[in-house]
Design a protein around this motif. Structure first.
Motif, PDB file in Angstrom:
ATOM      1  N   ALA A  91     -18.997  30.871 -20.076  1.00 32.72           N
ATOM      2  CA  ALA A  91     -19.835  29.691 -20.296  1.00 32.72           C
ATOM      3  C   ALA A  91     -19.157  28.736 -21.270  1.00 32.72           C
ATOM      4  CB  ALA A  91     -21.197  30.127 -20.830  1.00 32.72           C
TER       5      ALA A  91
ATOM      6  N   LEU B 221     -18.722  25.346  -6.580  1.00 36.20           N
ATOM      7  CA  LEU B 221     -19.960  25.958  -6.101  1.00 36.20           C
ATOM      8  C   LEU B 221     -19.698  27.041  -5.070  1.00 36.20           C
ATOM      9  CD1 LEU B 221     -22.478  22.977  -5.954  1.00 36.20           C
ATOM     10  CD2 LEU B 221     -22.686  25.073  -7.292  1.00 36.20           C
TER      11      LEU B 221
ATOM     12  N   ALA C  38     -26.351  26.773 -11.389  1.00 35.84           N
ATOM     13  CA  ALA C  38     -26.175  27.819 -10.371  1.00 35.84           C
ATOM     14  C   ALA C  38     -25.704  29.105 -11.022  1.00 35.84           C
ATOM     15  CB  ALA C  38     -25.184  27.352  -9.320  1.00 35.84           C
ATOM     16  N   LEU C  39     -24.833  28.958 -11.995  1.00 35.97           N
ATOM     17  CA  LEU C  39     -24.339  30.149 -12.696  1.00 35.97           C
ATOM     18  C   LEU C  39     -25.484  30.875 -13.385  1.00 35.97           C
ATOM     19  CD1 LEU C  39     -21.034  29.005 -14.431  1.00 35.97           C
ATOM     20  CD2 LEU C  39     -21.392  29.896 -12.135  1.00 35.97           C
TER      21      LEU C  39
ATOM     22  N   ASP D 257     -25.412  19.412 -14.953  1.00 33.95           N
ATOM     23  CA  ASP D 257     -24.341  19.934 -14.099  1.00 33.95           C
ATOM     24  C   ASP D 257     -24.905  21.027 -13.192  1.00 33.95           C
ATOM     25  OD1 ASP D 257     -22.203  21.068 -12.954  1.00 33.95           O
ATOM     26  OD2 ASP D 257     -21.180  21.616 -14.816  1.00 33.95           O
ATOM     27  N   PRO D 258     -24.901  20.812 -11.888  1.00 31.87           N
ATOM     28  CA  PRO D 258     -25.480  21.814 -10.979  1.00 31.87           C
ATOM     29  C   PRO D 258     -24.721  23.137 -11.018  1.00 31.87           C
ATOM     30  CG  PRO D 258     -24.300  20.134  -9.739  1.00 31.87           C
ATOM     31  CD  PRO D 258     -24.360  19.654 -11.157  1.00 31.87           C
ATOM     32  N   VAL D 259     -23.427  23.063 -11.272  1.00 31.47           N
ATOM     33  CA  VAL D 259     -22.641  24.310 -11.250  1.00 31.47           C
ATOM     34  C   VAL D 259     -23.146  25.266 -12.310  1.00 31.47           C
ATOM     35  CG1 VAL D 259     -20.367  25.305 -11.618  1.00 31.47           C
ATOM     36  CG2 VAL D 259     -20.608  23.202 -10.303  1.00 31.47           C
ATOM     37  N   ALA D 260     -23.309  24.753 -13.540  1.00 32.26           N
ATOM     38  CA  ALA D 260     -23.747  25.634 -14.619  1.00 32.26           C
ATOM     39  C   ALA D 260     -25.127  26.193 -14.330  1.00 32.26           C
ATOM     40  CB  ALA D 260     -23.744  24.887 -15.938  1.00 32.26           C
TER      41      ALA D 260
ATOM     42  N   VAL E 283     -24.401  23.918 -21.879  1.00 37.76           N
ATOM     43  CA  VAL E 283     -23.225  23.357 -21.196  1.00 37.76           C
ATOM     44  C   VAL E 283     -23.667  22.450 -20.050  1.00 37.76           C
ATOM     45  CG1 VAL E 283     -21.277  23.955 -19.718  1.00 37.76           C
ATOM     46  CG2 VAL E 283     -21.676  25.228 -21.825  1.00 37.76           C
TER      47      VAL E 283
ATOM     48  N   TYR F 227     -16.183  27.069 -19.672  1.00 46.15           N
ATOM     49  CA  TYR F 227     -16.601  26.049 -18.697  1.00 46.15           C
ATOM     50  C   TYR F 227     -17.057  24.796 -19.430  1.00 46.15           C
ATOM     51  CZ  TYR F 227     -19.008  23.798 -14.848  1.00 46.15           C
ATOM     52  OH  TYR F 227     -19.402  22.886 -13.904  1.00 46.15           O
TER      53      TYR F 227
ATOM     54  N   PHE G 105     -27.480  32.726 -21.266  1.00 42.42           N
ATOM     55  CA  PHE G 105     -28.056  31.709 -20.380  1.00 42.42           C
ATOM     56  C   PHE G 105     -28.359  30.429 -21.162  1.00 42.42           C
ATOM     57  CE2 PHE G 105     -29.685  35.624 -17.996  1.00 42.42           C
ATOM     58  CZ  PHE G 105     -28.502  35.730 -17.324  1.00 42.42           C
TER      59      PHE G 105
ATOM     60  N   PHE H 124     -16.147  33.021 -12.705  1.00 45.35           N
ATOM     61  CA  PHE H 124     -17.495  33.508 -12.461  1.00 45.35           C
ATOM     62  C   PHE H 124     -17.513  34.535 -11.322  1.00 45.35           C
ATOM     63  CE2 PHE H 124     -21.933  33.375 -11.103  1.00 45.35           C
ATOM     64  CZ  PHE H 124     -22.523  33.658 -12.315  1.00 45.35           C
TER      65      PHE H 124
ATOM     66  N   THR I 278     -26.675  29.336 -23.649  1.00 45.60           N
ATOM     67  CA  THR I 278     -25.375  28.667 -23.789  1.00 45.60           C
ATOM     68  C   THR I 278     -25.017  27.916 -22.508  1.00 45.60           C
ATOM     69  OG1 THR I 278     -24.751  30.585 -25.083  1.00 45.60           O
ATOM     70  CG2 THR I 278     -22.997  29.049 -24.506  1.00 45.60           C
ATOM     71  N   MET I 279     -25.228  28.578 -21.380  1.00 42.95           N
ATOM     72  CA  MET I 279     -24.879  27.954 -20.101  1.00 42.95           C
ATOM     73  C   MET I 279     -25.701  26.684 -19.872  1.00 42.95           C
ATOM     74  SD  MET I 279     -24.358  30.968 -17.397  1.00 42.95           S
ATOM     75  CE  MET I 279     -22.788  31.781 -17.253  1.00 42.95           C
TER      76      MET I 279
ATOM     77  N   THR J 170     -27.543  32.782 -10.763  1.00 44.08           N
ATOM     78  CA  THR J 170     -26.849  34.002 -10.330  1.00 44.08           C
ATOM     79  C   THR J 170     -26.848  35.035 -11.444  1.00 44.08           C
ATOM     80  OG1 THR J 170     -25.370  32.445  -9.245  1.00 44.08           O
ATOM     81  CG2 THR J 170     -24.802  34.770  -9.084  1.00 44.08           C
ATOM     82  N   GLY J 171     -26.614  34.539 -12.650  1.00 46.89           N
ATOM     83  CA  GLY J 171     -26.581  35.443 -13.797  1.00 46.89           C
ATOM     84  C   GLY J 171     -27.898  36.167 -13.978  1.00 46.89           C
TER      85      GLY J 171
END
Lengths: 103, 502, 486
Positions: C178, C67, A63-64, A58-61, A49, C181, A43, C130, A45-46, A67-68
């Protein structure tokens, strides 16, 4: 040294510690904790990123990561439940106690 | 003469003739152990239908057409079932002998357990044999050749005894090992020359390949695959060990299916893939002739040393089947005819002897050679059939074996390979040396006070044991005496060879 | 219509799973079967569209990636989805008898079974890294739960080991995701490779990802969890674990390698993967030969058979891709049959020690036959799906002059023959006369129930695949990796 490098190095160290713990630990509870340590490193690391894109966070990361975390919690809960059953059935908290050729 | 691709006609018959016994086998397996009457009816009906279908095919082939059925098995490669005159020779032999073997097996196993399984696999064996006979290319041949291995293994281990299971293991080690090499040869061949169907005179003769070493290696790989089943020395050791199987299985292994499939495969490999002239140019014909000769002499010598009757017959098979390989290896019209016709002649002679050996063991408990004394007094008909077949094997005129040997010898002389005549003479002397004492014991020695054992089954069962042997013994005589008439095995083989050797 | 069908494929079993949890037990069978059966017409619709030249895509709830969740079906996904359907359908038939919905075990089994099915379908349809992670976790967790379902200590220990290694592997994969990405700014499976540059970070990410996937696929030497997990699980679970679950990670690896635009196309790495496969084939087969328990033998056979898939990486040709995909199908069907037959024999004999099999053919001929037929395909003997796969793989190896691979493939099928025939020979052997003299007509006959039918049907299918390979191959041809022509 830029901040992201620091983050990545820290994440690598934590991840490595988790892998080490998973392999070396005997008690299953410790192994589970080691797995959680590993997920924390992922996390981090994410989030590194997520913070390094030129256009801002970055909203995508992110969100990941959310979820993670959900998955990590679910998996840990499941693993704990299995561990409790295992202890109830066998009284053992380690996998190394016996070979796998039981009935 | 360059070989030309043959005109074929699309026809479902070759497929049907293969499937008949497959369905019979499946039905028998599904029926289960207790439906004895229905099983017998199914067995015999399937055998008769198959024989009729083979005759129908034979009529079509005589009429000049080549019925064929094909579909894509793996991408780029067809499964081809095609009835040419060579197919018909082998198919009619198998179909006819299957019918008599079925009668014999029903009688022989009348008290055995696991009969549903036995007859199920028995039928699948014949499916495989028909597939081998009708195979129109090496891939198809391989598919059915492997099916034959799989279907015969349960028959070899049928009794479930330790010896049987061990024999089954030996059988698998040899056959699966051989077929792994066969498969590599096949892949190599197709990588080199593309997919090819059998063509009389050699499909490889149509493509211009300058690959002597590769072709030699391919031939050796495939020939080892064939040689295992054809029991060519040193690939023969499984055959004597498989003698623990019930007598009808031995008959099947030695005369109808397995050993014959190997020999037939060598015929196809030499005549329809490489072609006689290419085989000879590559120096492979000589090598094959030497291997066959060694096998002939070795098998006969070892047969001399046996005291168990079925073992003796097994080594005799090792020796006799190589006549087929010898014939095609020597080459030239006459020897090739001799080899091809021996495919049929060895079949009827050897099956007679196995039928009789099984009968001796069942009725009198006789399994060893020294127990044969005076047996002709108790079982004159069986002993007579056995003696006729043995004399045929030795090559006594006018029996079937004489015709084979005569053509082989004449062919060797015609092509100037006189050493082959030496092999034939030696083999004949050895055959006489191990068969004549048996005949003498049966007919000339006094019978013992008590026979070693055996059972006394019903008259119908005894008839089922003796009649098949009498029929095949009759064939041994007829194929020799009537060799010159049309549609005799000899006539048919001569017709085939006209396509092979100009 | 086809995009909707994609949704049905995943949601039918998922909704059925939820319904099974809340509905009364007597409705379980109908709900579960409906959930699985509905996927067949859905698959059919998608297949028709793909055969028509389409690549079926859908963005769930209209939200586009990254997303949102996007699903995508081409020939390769569909081939795997069909395998899933066929295996799941027959294994469910077995489970109806072995996990009756009214029993305690049955009530726990069916919801997880249906979630597993939905997750596997979703995985084969996922087009981003993902999403693949999420579905992979779902597959792992449900699989572990079902291994432990019986509550036997050995099974639970095996489940725990599988879970720990599986979670570790997932984290390797997730860390790699990660990093990738961060490097490329995309999660799209098909774009990551194109955008990925050279460099230490990229290499690290790919190495992590591959390691994670190899652990989950149980490729030697990362196979340690598999034999116990597959060997100790209940029959239907073992069947689906060996037939499907270990294949899903190989599917991801193949996708990454061949669809991601050559980022991983490294000769040395490919050779190393192939070498691992070769070692797996030899080691797994020998380990299977020395086992003393039937289900462990079958489990080690899976270790060996997975090795063939790895040969795709060094061979890397159209022929090899078709061969390996066909092998995955043939092995899936045959191994499911083998595990079901083994489980039935275990249930009937009370133990799966190999020595107990002596004489089993007389009492349980259907299951022995199912095992033997499946064995024919595992050995790669004609006429069977396994033979077609072996033939194509040998051809591919021969064309690329990989003589070492040729030798391994040939040796592998001979070694397989040793362990398959070892089992069948024991079943055909006659029990010692000392125990009891068998009288004809008094042998108890094996029950010809649903469990036996399921095993035999799958085994027959493994054989039929060898004769009717053409339609299957034409589906595979629609899903060839970019740059490979049929």
């Amino acid at each position: 040294m830029s901040t992201e490098v620091v983050y990545v190095l820290a994440a690598s160290a934590v991840f490595g510690a988790g892998v080490y713990g998973l392999i070396v630990a005997n008690h299953l509870m410790r192994k589970l904790l080691a797995l959680n340590v590993m997920s924390s490193a992922v996390f981090v690391t994410m989030l590194t990123v997520a913070g390094t894109t030129p256009e801002g966070p970055d909203p995508v990361a992110q969100a990941l990561v959310l979820t993670g975390i959900v998955i990590a919690v679910a998996a840990t809960a499941f693993a704990l439940a299995l561990l409790v059953r295992l202890v109830q059935e066998t009284g053992l908290v380690s996998l190394r106690a016996k070979d796998d050729d039981g009935a | 003469m360059t070989p030309v691709a043959i005109e074929t006609t699309l026809h479902p018959l070759p497929l049907v003739v293969v499937l008949v016994s497959l369905f019979a086998g499946l039905a028998i397996a599904v029926l289960g152990e207790h439906q004895q009457r229905l099983r017998t009816v199914l067995n015999l009906a399937a055998a008769v239908v198959k024989l009729a279908l083979v005759l129908w095919i034979a009529i079509l082939v005589v009429g000049g057409s080549v019925p064929e059925f094909r579909f894509a098995l793996v991408p780029g490669f067809d499964l081809v079932l095609r009835a040419d005159s060579v197919s018909v020779l082998f198919a009619s032999l198998s179909a006819a002998l299957w019918l008599v073997t079925t009668v014999y097996a029903i009688a022989y196993l009348h008290r055995s357990s696991n009969r549903a399984r036995f007859f199920g696999f028995f039928s699948i064996c014949v499916t495989a044999t028909m597939g081998i006979a009708m195979a129109g290319n090496l891939l198809t041949f391989f598919v059915f050749y492997e099916l034959l291995t799989l279907a015969t293994w349960p028959l070899v281990v049928h009794t479930g005894s330790r010896a049987a299971v061990r024999a089954g293991r030996t059988y698998l080690v040899y056959t699966l090992g051989g077929s792994a090499l066969f498969l590599l040869g096949l892949i190599w061949l197709y990588a080199l020359a593309g997919p090819q169907d059998f063509i009389a005179g050699g499909s490889l003769a149509l493509v211009d390949l300058d690959e002597t070493r590769a072709l030699q290696a391919i031939f050796v790989l495939v020939a080892i695959g064939m040689g295992v089943k054809a029991a060519i020395v040193p690939l023969h050791a499984w055959l004597p060990r498989a003698m623990v199987a019930p007598a009808p299985v031995s008959a099947l292994l030695h005369a109808v299916a397995v050993v014959k499939a190997g020999a037939f495969g060598l015929v196809r490999l030499v005549e329809d893939v490489f072609g006689a002239s290419l085989t000879s140019d590559l120096g492979l014909a000589q090598a094959l002739a030497v291997a066959a000769s060694i096998t002939i002499v070795y098998g006969s010598i070892v047969a001399l040393l046996q005291d168990d009757l079925k073992k003796l017959l097994a080594y005799s098979t090792v020796s006799q089947v190589s006549y087929i390989a010898l014939g095609i290896a020597v080459g030239g019209a006459l020897a090739t005819v001799g080899g091809m016709v021996h495919l049929v002649h060895q079949g009827v002679m050897k099956i007679t002897m196995f039928f009789c050996a099984g009968t001796f063991a069942t009725l009198l408990g006789v399994t060893r050679i020294d127990q044969l004394d005076g047996l002709a007094r108790r079982l004159p008909w069986s002993a007579g059939a056995f003696s006729v077949a043995a004399l045929g094997m030795i090559g006594l005129p006018p029996l079937a074996g004489f015709v084979s040997k005569w053509y082989l010898g004449a062919g060797a002389v015609a092509t100037g390979q006189l050493w082959v005549v030496g092999v034939l003479v030696a083999s004949t002397l050895l055959n006489a040396a191990y068969f004549l004492p048996l005949i003498a014991r049966m007919w000339l020695r006094p019978a013992p006070e008590r026979w070693p054992g055996g059972t006394t089954p019903s008259r119908l069962v005894v008839f089922g044991l003796v009649a098949p042997a009498l029929f095949t013994a009759f064939c041994t005589i007829a194929f020799g005496v009537l060799a010159g008439s049309s549609y005799s095995p000899l006539d048919w083989a001569t017709e085939i060879v006209r396509g092979y050797v100009p | 219509m086809a995009p909707d069908a994609l949704a049905v494929l995943v949601f039918a079993p998922l909704v059925a799973a939820l319904a099974v949890i809340v509905a009364p037990p007597r409705a379980t069978t109908a709900l579960a079967l409906a959930g699985i059966a509905l996927t067949a017409p859905a698959l059919w619709v998608v297949t028709a569209a793909v055969l028509g030249g389409e690549v079926v895509e859908v963005a769930l709830a209209g939200a586009a990636p990254p997303l949102g969740i996007a699903w995508r079906a081409d020939g390769f996904s569909l081939t795997m989805a069909w395998l899933t359907f066929v295996v799941v359908a027959f294994v469910s038939l077995h489970a109806l008898a072995s996990f009756p919905s009214t029993s305690d075990a049955g009530r726990r089994f069916w919801p997880m079974w249906l979630i597993l099915v939905a997750s596997v379908y979703a995985l084969f349809l996922s087009a981003d890294l993902f999403n693949l992670y999420v579905t992979l976790e779902l597959v792992t967790l449900t699989a572990v739960a079902m291994i432990a379902i019986g509550g036997a200590p050995a099974a639970m220990r095996a489940a725990m080991r599988y879970l720990l290694l599986g979670l570790m592997a997932s984290l390797f994969y997730l860390l790699a995701t990660a990093l990738l990405y961060g490097q490329t700014g995309t999660l799209d499976l098909y774009q990551v490779g194109e955008r990925l540059g050279e460099g230490a970070l990229a290499t690290t990410a790919l190495a992590l990802m591959i390691t994670g996937l190899l652990v989950k696929s149980a490729i030697v030497p990362l196979h340690v969890w598999l034999p116990a997990a597959h060997g100790k699980a209940p029959g239907p679970v073992s069947a689906v674990l060996s037939a499907l679950v270990v294949k899903v990670t190989l599917y991801i690896l193949i996708r990454l390698w061949f669809w991601a635009g050559g980022a991983l196309d490294d000769g040395l790495a490919a050779f190393v993967l192939g070498l691992l496969g070769a070692v797996a084939i030899v080691y797994g087969s020998i380990a299977a030969i020395v086992q003393t328990r039937l289900k462990m033998l079958v489990a080690y056979s899976t270790v060996a058979q997975l090795g063939y898939v790895m040969l795709l990486f060094p061979l890397a040709s159209t022929a090899a891709f078709r061969a390996v995909t066909f092998h995955v199908l043939a092995h899936g069907v045959a191994k499911a049959a083998m595990f079901l037959a083994a489980a039935n024999l275990l249930a009937a004999l009370g133990s799966d020690r190999l020595q107990r099999l002596v004489g089993a053919d007389q009492r349980y001929p259907v299951n022995v036959l199912a095992f033997a037929l499946a064995g024919v395909s595992i050995m790669g003997l004609p006429p069977s799906g396994g033979f077609v796969a072996k033939w194509m793989l040998l051809e591919a190896a021969w064309q690329s002059q990989g003589w070492g691979w040729v030798a391994v493939i040939s040796a592998g099928s001979l070694l397989a023959a040793v362990y398959v025939f070892r089992v069948v020979a024991l079943a055909y052997a006659q029990p010692r006369p000392a125990s009891s003299v068998r009288r004809p007509g008094t042998t108890p006959r094996g029950r010809f129930g649903a469990t036996s039918v399921a095993a035999l049907a799958l085994a027959v299918l493994a054989i039929v695949l060898g004769i009717a390979s053409a339609p299957v191959l034409s589906l595979i041809d629609l899903g060839l990796p970019p740059g490979m022509a049929p």
